[in-house]
Design a protein around this motif. Structure first.
Motif, short mmCIF file in Angstrom:
data_model
loop_
_atom_site.label_atom_id
_atom_site.label_comp_id
_atom_site.label_asym_id
_atom_site.label_seq_id
_atom_site.Cartn_x
_atom_site.Cartn_y
_atom_site.Cartn_z
N LEU A 65 46.47 52.92 53.02
CA LEU A 65 46.18 52.77 51.47
C LEU A 65 47.28 52.24 50.80
O LEU A 65 48.44 52.43 51.01
CB LEU A 65 45.70 54.15 50.69
N ARG A 66 47.07 51.05 50.08
CA ARG A 66 48.04 50.52 49.55
C ARG A 66 47.93 50.41 47.91
O ARG A 66 46.53 50.36 47.47
CB ARG A 66 48.42 49.12 49.79
N LEU A 67 48.76 50.69 46.99
CA LEU A 67 48.66 50.98 45.58
C LEU A 67 49.73 49.90 44.77
O LEU A 67 50.73 50.08 45.31
CB LEU A 67 48.76 52.33 45.25
N ILE A 68 49.13 49.12 43.86
CA ILE A 68 50.37 48.56 42.80
C ILE A 68 49.78 49.30 41.59
O ILE A 68 48.68 49.24 41.05
CB ILE A 68 50.08 47.16 42.92
N VAL A 69 50.63 49.99 41.16
CA VAL A 69 50.62 50.82 39.71
C VAL A 69 51.17 49.81 38.60
O VAL A 69 52.40 49.54 38.48
CB VAL A 69 51.03 52.14 39.82
N VAL A 70 50.07 49.41 37.68
CA VAL A 70 50.77 48.48 36.76
C VAL A 70 50.49 48.69 35.19
O VAL A 70 50.97 48.15 34.69
CB VAL A 70 49.69 47.08 36.94
N GLY A 71 50.16 49.79 34.85
CA GLY A 71 49.84 50.31 33.67
C GLY A 71 49.68 51.67 33.51
O GLY A 71 49.40 52.60 34.33
N TYR A 72 50.28 52.06 32.00
CA TYR A 72 50.13 53.75 31.70
C TYR A 72 49.03 54.05 30.70
O TYR A 72 48.67 53.12 29.86
CB TYR A 72 51.59 53.98 31.36
N ILE A 73 48.46 55.03 30.93
CA ILE A 73 47.13 55.13 29.84
C ILE A 73 47.79 56.33 28.97
O ILE A 73 47.67 56.34 27.87
CB ILE A 73 45.98 55.59 30.68
N ARG A 74 48.09 57.51 29.75
CA ARG A 74 48.27 58.60 28.73
C ARG A 74 49.11 59.88 29.32
O ARG A 74 49.06 59.70 30.74
CB ARG A 74 47.04 59.26 28.08
N PRO A 75 49.53 60.84 28.75
CA PRO A 75 50.32 61.76 29.28
C PRO A 75 49.46 62.95 29.95
O PRO A 75 48.16 62.58 29.54
CB PRO A 75 51.17 62.61 28.26
N GLU A 76 49.72 63.70 30.73
CA GLU A 76 48.82 64.81 31.20
C GLU A 76 48.50 65.67 29.84
O GLU A 76 49.30 65.68 29.11
CB GLU A 76 49.37 65.66 32.31
N ALA A 77 47.62 66.29 30.17
CA ALA A 77 47.08 67.10 28.94
C ALA A 77 46.29 68.47 29.36
O ALA A 77 45.70 68.37 30.57
CB ALA A 77 46.38 66.37 27.87
N ASN A 78 46.29 69.34 28.45
CA ASN A 78 45.26 70.67 28.63
C ASN A 78 44.09 70.23 28.26
O ASN A 78 43.81 69.66 27.22
CB ASN A 78 46.12 71.77 27.91
N PHE A 79 43.02 70.74 28.86
CA PHE A 79 41.78 70.98 28.39
C PHE A 79 41.01 72.25 28.36
O PHE A 79 41.53 73.19 29.44
CB PHE A 79 40.87 70.02 29.37
N SER A 80 40.40 72.63 27.58
CA SER A 80 39.93 73.95 27.20
C SER A 80 38.60 74.26 28.29
O SER A 80 38.40 75.34 28.43
CB SER A 80 39.31 74.21 25.92
N SER A 81 37.88 73.11 28.67
CA SER A 81 36.96 73.45 29.76
C SER A 81 37.11 72.09 30.80
O SER A 81 37.47 71.10 30.73
CB SER A 81 35.75 73.47 29.01
N LEU A 82 36.48 72.55 31.94
CA LEU A 82 36.23 71.66 32.99
C LEU A 82 35.54 70.50 32.59
O LEU A 82 35.96 69.19 33.00
CB LEU A 82 35.43 72.39 34.20
N GLU A 83 34.53 70.65 31.69
CA GLU A 83 33.57 69.58 31.11
C GLU A 83 34.48 68.53 30.52
O GLU A 83 34.28 67.32 30.64
CB GLU A 83 32.36 69.99 30.27
N LEU A 84 35.27 68.95 29.72
CA LEU A 84 36.06 68.16 28.79
C LEU A 84 37.05 67.30 29.62
O LEU A 84 37.47 66.19 29.50
CB LEU A 84 36.80 68.92 27.80
N LEU A 85 37.57 67.94 30.69
CA LEU A 85 38.45 67.45 31.81
C LEU A 85 37.77 66.04 32.43
O LEU A 85 38.43 65.07 32.24
CB LEU A 85 39.20 68.40 32.65
N ILE A 86 36.60 66.47 32.78
CA ILE A 86 35.74 65.49 33.62
C ILE A 86 35.56 64.31 32.79
O ILE A 86 35.39 63.29 33.16
CB ILE A 86 34.42 66.31 34.12
N GLU A 87 35.23 64.67 31.52
CA GLU A 87 34.79 63.71 30.36
C GLU A 87 35.94 62.74 30.43
O GLU A 87 35.73 61.58 30.05
CB GLU A 87 34.31 64.44 28.99
#
Ligand code: ADP
Ligand code: MG
Length: 405
Positions: free
Chosen positions: A349-371
């Motif tokens: 597997l080869r990856l080229i990482v080209v952009g940043y979206i956001r920092p990691e964050a806590n989510f109060s539920s699995l549903e919110l994380l998946i969303e």
């Protein structure tokens, strides 16, 4: 997968990056920056040197965050004194400092600019926001470190070094001196700092303070409680929240970054991606990622993924800490935005990482994380159709088999 394992992140309101106080109190027109740990990564180099020296004295260097907390933001002689005490070294603090300096002087060329540092300096300079540098390091060391970072020295209107004031941080003196030389009221200055000591110095000087902690975030929250805002990295800094001109370089909801190239055979992870989240993430062996991962901040990124026998796909990727055997290892977790009929374990597997979206964050539920992960995927899909992100799709790195590289 580490999208789930967010417990060790600075989180919640602190991560949001918005100033704690109300807007009318937050306007600034000067920025004063710390150097080590905020703009450049000198800690990694210093750790190498300390490890070598204590080993010479028959002691084993502790690579944990606890020692780092004690050292961060201190003046060099104070650091030496605490190391002599903690490691019961048979030398004086002065001797240890001399020995350390003799090693590090030749190493500054290897100190890397931290993600977002050069971008921040360029931006402030382009908008004629006066920038000060306030570092506990001696003037001579500051000059050596800056010499290796193109364009940095001329960005600073004033520089105040640790040996140019009576008391180092956490005393406010160094920040007050910088403000005086900038001819700025302390309340119109924004300090950016990585150490709790420096945060306290900035606050004691009556300034606004944004913290970008270099201490592992699990313990960081309490230590940085004095800051007006705590960010994951400089990539998350929003100047407009402080009355400064906003960055204009975001493309939609993604920030172009200097691309990084990764590759390796897909290995088994914990199997949690598909089972728990319905989101498969291909794992690469940590060794194949080399040291380059340490230079990138944890968070969510976008890029292109190549499987040599299949094709090139858009991907969204989390970078974070995963338990790996007994150690925590920083890993990447790319989700290829394509429906595959089967697994591809063992394929290159080869990856080229080209952009940043956001920092990691806590989510109060699995549903919110998946969303949120699905939202990140939509951001990645849309952004990867745009320049500069789209241009990497044809990079032959993505599909050339290893031997032919
Ligand atoms: P693991 O923990 O072993 O990585 P996951 O549940 O995260 O297991 O599934 C990832 C695996 O699924 C990958 O290694 C790959 O072989 C396969 N896979 C299938 N579709 C995808 C996809 N779209 N993105 C990433 N991996 C995928
Ligand atoms: Mg996985």
């Amino acid at each position: 997968m580490n999208l789930l394992d967010n417990s060790n992140q600075v989180s919640g309101t602190l991560m949001a990056g918005s100033p704690a106080s109300n807007c009318s109190n937050t306007l600034v027109d000067h920025v004063i920056l710390d150097l080590d740990g905020t703009l450049i990564d000198t800690e990694t180099l210093l750790d190498e040197v300390y490890a070598k020296i204590v080993w010479k004295y028959g002691k084993k260097w502790e690579w944990d965050g606890i020692g780092l907390i004690k050292r961060l933001g201190k003046r060099p002689l104070e650091v030496a004194a605490s190391l002599v005490e903690d490691y019961e070294l048979p030398c004086t603090a002065d001797e240890l400092l001399d020995e350390t300096l003799s090693h590090v002087e030749t190493m500054w060329s290897r100190a890397k600019a931290l993600p977002g540092a050069t971008r921040l300096l360029k931006h402030l300079r382009a908008h004629k926001i006066p920038i000060g540098l306030a570092s506990n390091s001696p003037a001579k060391n500051i000059r050596s470190k800056l010499a290796y970072q193109p364009g940095w020295l001329e960005s600073f209107k004033v520089i105040v070094a640790g040996d140019e004031v009576k008391e180092g941080k956490p005393s406010p003196e160094i920040y007050l001196e910088a403000a005086k030389l900038l001819k700025a009221r302390p309340s119109s200055c924004l300090v950016i700092e990585d150490s709790p000591t420096g945060v306290n110095a900035g606050k004691a000087a009556g300034m606004k303070v944004v913290a970008v902690p270099s201490i592992p975030s699990k313990i960081a929250r309490a230590l940085y409680s004095g800051a007006d805002s705590v960010l994951n990295s400089l990539l998350d800094f929003r100047p407009e929240l402080w009355g400064l001109p906003p960055f204009q370089d975001w493309v939609g909801k993604a920030l172009p970054i200097e691309p990084w190239y990764l590759g390796g055979p897909v290995i088994k992870g914990f199997g949690r991606g598909s089972k728990v989240l319905g989101i498969p993430t291909a794992n690469l062996p940590t060794a194949a990622l080399g040291s380059q991962l340490s230079q990138h901040v944890c968070g969510i990124y976008l890029g292109w993924a190549g499987l040599s026998n299949r094709g090139v796909y858009k991907m969204v990727m989390s970078v974070g800490w995963n338990p790996f055997f007994d150690n925590a290892a920083k890993t990447v977790e790319p989700w290829l935005l394509h429906d595959f009929p089967d697994d591809f374990y063992g394929e290159e597997l080869r990856l080229i990482v080209v952009g940043y979206i956001r920092p990691e964050a806590n989510f109060s539920s699995l549903e919110l994380l998946i969303e949120r992960i699905h939202e990140d995927a939509e951001i990645a899909k849309a952004a990867l159709d745009l320049l500069p992100f789209s241009s990497y799709q044809d990079d032959k790195f993505l599909t050339t088999p290893l031997a032919k590289q």
